[in-house]
Design an enzyme around this catalytic site. Structure first.
Site, short mmCIF file in Angstrom:
data_model
loop_
_atom_site.label_atom_id
_atom_site.label_comp_id
_atom_site.label_asym_id
_atom_site.label_seq_id
_atom_site.Cartn_x
_atom_site.Cartn_y
_atom_site.Cartn_z
N GLY A 287 0.83 -1.21 0.00
CA GLY A 287 0.00 0.00 0.00
C GLY A 287 0.86 1.25 0.00
O GLY A 287 1.92 1.31 -0.63
N SER A 288 0.42 2.24 0.77
CA SER A 288 1.07 3.56 0.72
C SER A 288 2.50 3.57 1.25
O SER A 288 3.21 4.56 1.06
CB SER A 288 0.24 4.57 1.50
OG SER A 288 -1.03 4.65 0.91
#
Lengths: 622, 86
Positions: A287-288
């Site tokens: 993810g981020s």
């Protein structure tokens, strides 16, 4: 004497001489038979009678943490065996009673076979003594090595376990089984008539003790990480989680824990699926937490600067036939803003500008897509597609951590690049293992990204819950949807991630926290970041890193660690030194202590009416 | 021609040497027994040491100490700002 008598006497002498000669001949024949014809067989028999071979056990090497604390050790414990056909049937009931098994089961065990049979393996010495006290013919006590891991589930996934026959079956115990296992020695000695050994014994094979391993792991940090992860997972009613704590300067892994744990001393009670060290075997979409690497690639390209601005399309952007969304709609953001607000669109735009080859290079250089070489078995290389397979959608997705899979250990090693001024250090788990260092980005770029990551943990950032009081933290949250059964993303299953560096001014730790399928919240900033804070605020003081105290007077008003009130309301007499210090700290008094032990007298006498800043002098005496 | 006194000395010397040889063999045997006993003792001590090391590790498990500090001693982890000299 007549001639006849003389002949008789001579004949008799000749006869006796002949008999003697025959006797000598027979003796000579026997000598040849014994010394020549039967020599080998008889020598063998004599040697078997005189010589005896002893097997010397070589215990498995211990596994220690970096301070020499025992993480796994072998101890000799008794087992009960029997020569099945020598055990009298009448003794079976009493034997079964002492062994704690049913008579029927024992009867079956003994009468299904002949010769050697194990009755109870690796039992307590007290129990073995009771069994041997029965003095049942055919029953004997044998010694076996048993492996114990005193920290149990805390180190279970990492160390693995050893089977009943002393062979490593999981984790480090399995991967380094050949080195850890010793080789028993065989010594041959001559015995005298009383059975005592004579001094000229020889080693037929020298015993080789098992090699001990010293890990970079710290038992205290491991325990802190395990407890913090357990609390975080329980709090979120999550399925599980993993934590990796690394020292960025040399790649030393200080802790690697997974929840739920299993007890390696009792591994048979757990499902094999629970034995896996998920911090290295399981991959997840980061993810981020991938965005700092996208930004580093953009800065490395030279076309982007930290203050360059990107239009983030107010929350939605179409790439080919796919729409990328931001959780928080944003317009123009600089690179720091992209990290602080965790903008998928901003990261995607940067990656598409940098291009798939340069993005891939960056990911590959910081260790994604290949095994770290930490010396653990079952390590996954993760999944990074080759750049030829990256279209615009893949490039955009990978920029914010989708379509790529990493292990928690890889993510920790990659984040250590920012803490380490652009140098990648391979994670290492063994104290004598040499770490490999390589520069993967310039120190300036690493520092710029680290500064941006510190903004991401500010009050406006997604990682604000990761910051312990008094420390500066740089880190990034991540929330990734888990892949569903049909290749699409699940709508309800998420991985919450936080990866960060502590403290920013002098990086001592890189911590990665991954929580699998949290239920109360799905966001890395609310699920994984508090676990990070919990670990950092306990480990940093332990490592000697003080909190930076801006407000010097604030500590006086803080709740003291021990909550029980120390004063009964009448006198200070009888208080311990600790109690009187707490009393003074709670009221902001200037304390002067004499001696040690318990308070005998104090000045002024009216100590209970003292105000903040007043002086209190106490005399203690044992 | 060797004098009878010389024969006597020779016999005495042989007897002394033989006696020494017997005594040395006995000494060697006794030392061997002692050495075996010490080796067995050394093994037993090695085993005891590993058992004790394991016991120390079990008793000083960080989670056990944490629980003991909290429940028995009424202690709690210090806040970062309370740690002035870590």
């Amino acid at each position: 004497m007549s001639g006849k008598e003389q002949v008789f006497i001579r004949r008799r002498i000749e006869f006796v001489a002949g008999l003697l000669a025959l006797g000598v001949l027979l003796l000579a024949v026997r000598v040849v038979d014994l010394q020549w014809l039967q020599s080998d067989r008889l020598s063998d028999m004599a040697e078997k009678q005189r010589y005896r071979e002893f097997t010397t056990q070589a215990p498995r090497g211990p596994i220690l943490d970096h301070k020499g604390r025992v993480l796994a050790e072998s101890v000799e414990i008794p087992s009960i065996a029997a020569i099945a056909d020598e055990v009298p049937t009448a003794s079976i009931a009493s034997l079964a009673h002492e062994l704690g098994i049913s008579s029927r089961k024992l009867h079956k065990k003994l009468h299904n076979r002949k010769g050697f049979v194990w009755l109870a393996r690796q039992i307590s010495p007290a129990k073995a003594e009771k069994v041997m006290a029965l003095a049942i013919p055919g029953v004997r006590m044998e010694s076996e090595w048993r492996r114990y891991q005193p920290l149990g589930p805390v180190t279970g996934h990492l160390l693995g376990f050893v089977g009943i026959d002393g062979k490593g079956l999981e984790g480090i115990e399995r991967r380094w089984n050949a080195q850890l296992s010793g080789e028993p020695g065989i010594r041959q000695v001559r015995r005298d008539a009383r059975g005592h050994s004579l001094p000229d014994g020889v080693w037929l094979r020298e015993p080789t003790p098992g090699k001990g391993f010293k890990l970079t792991l710290d038992a205290s940090i491991q325990s802190i990480a395990y407890a913090a992860l357990a609390d975080g997972v329980r709090e979120q009613q999550a399925k599980g989680g993993s934590v990796v704590v690394m020292r960025p300067s040399d790649g030393a892994v200080l802790a690697m824990a997974n929840w739920p744990g299993y007890n390696p001393n009792n591994f048979g009670d757990f499902h094999p699926g629970e034995w896996r060290n998920r911090a290295i075997t399981d991959v997840f979409e980061p993810g981020s937490t991938m965005k700092p690497f996208t930004i580093a690639a953009a800065l490395q390209s030279g076309r982007w600067q930290p203050d360059s601005r990107v239009f983030c399309e107010n929350g939605a952007m179409r790439v080919a036939d796919y729409t990328i969304h931001d959780d928080h709609e944003a317009g123009w953001l600089d690179l720091t803003g992209i990290l602080v607000h965790s903008s998928n669109i901003g990261a995607a735009k940067l990656a598409m500008d940098v291009g798939s080859n340069d993005m891939y290079d960056m990911l590959e250089r910081v260790g994604f897509g290949s095994r770290s070489g930490s010396g653990l078995s079952g390590e996954s290389p993760g999944i990074v597609l080759s750049p030829e397979r990256w279209g615009p959608v893949e490039t955009a997705n990978i920029a914010f951590g989708q379509g790529i899979a990493v292990t928690p250990l890889q993510l920790a090693a990659a984040f250590s690049v920012f803490a380490n001024k652009g140098i990648y250090t391979t994670p290492r788990l063994f104290a004598d293992q040499a770490g490999k260092h390589k520069r993967v980005m310039t120190a300036a770029i690493a520092n710029q990204v680290l500064t941006m990551l510190e903004f991401a943990t500010s009050e406006d950032g997604t990682g604000k819950y990761a910051v312990p009081e008094g420390y500066r933290i740089a880190g990034k949250t991540g929330t990734a949807q888990k892949p569903g059964v049909h290749g699409s993303y699940s709508k309800s299953k998420y991985m919450a991630v936080f990866a960060g560096v502590a403290p920013v001014n002098d990086p001592q730790l890189v911590i990665v926290v991954v929580v699998d399928e949290p239920q109360k919240s799905i966001y890395g900033g609310q699920v994984a970041a508090p676990v990070f804070r919990h670990i950092a605020e306990s480990v940093l003081p332990y490592l000697g890193v003080s909190a930076r105290i801006e407000d010097q007077t604030a500590w006086r008003n803080m709740t003291i660690a021990t909550e029980v009130p120390v004063l009964d309301g009448t006198s200070l007499a009888g208080m311990s030194m600790r109690e009187v210090r707490r009393y003074a700290a709670e009221r902001g008094l200037r304390l002067h202590v004499h001696g040690s032990g318990w308070v005998q007298r104090y000045k002024p006498a009216a100590a209970l009416s003292l105000q903040q800043g007043d002086a209190l002098e106490v005399w203690l005496n044992d | 021609m060797i004098a009878p006194r010389a024969w006597m000395f020779l016999l005495l010397a042989v007897a002394i040497l033989a006696g020494n040889q017997v005594w040395l063999s006995h000494l060697r045997y006794e030392l061997s027994l002692g050495s075996q006993k010490l080796a067995a003792e050394q093994e037993a001590i090695k085993l005891e040491t590993s058992t004790l090391r394991l016991e120390i590790a079990s008793l000083t498990r960080p989670d056990r100490l944490r629980e003991y500090a909290r429940s028995t001693l009424g202690m709690a982890p210090p806040r970062p700002m309370q740690v002035l000299h870590p």
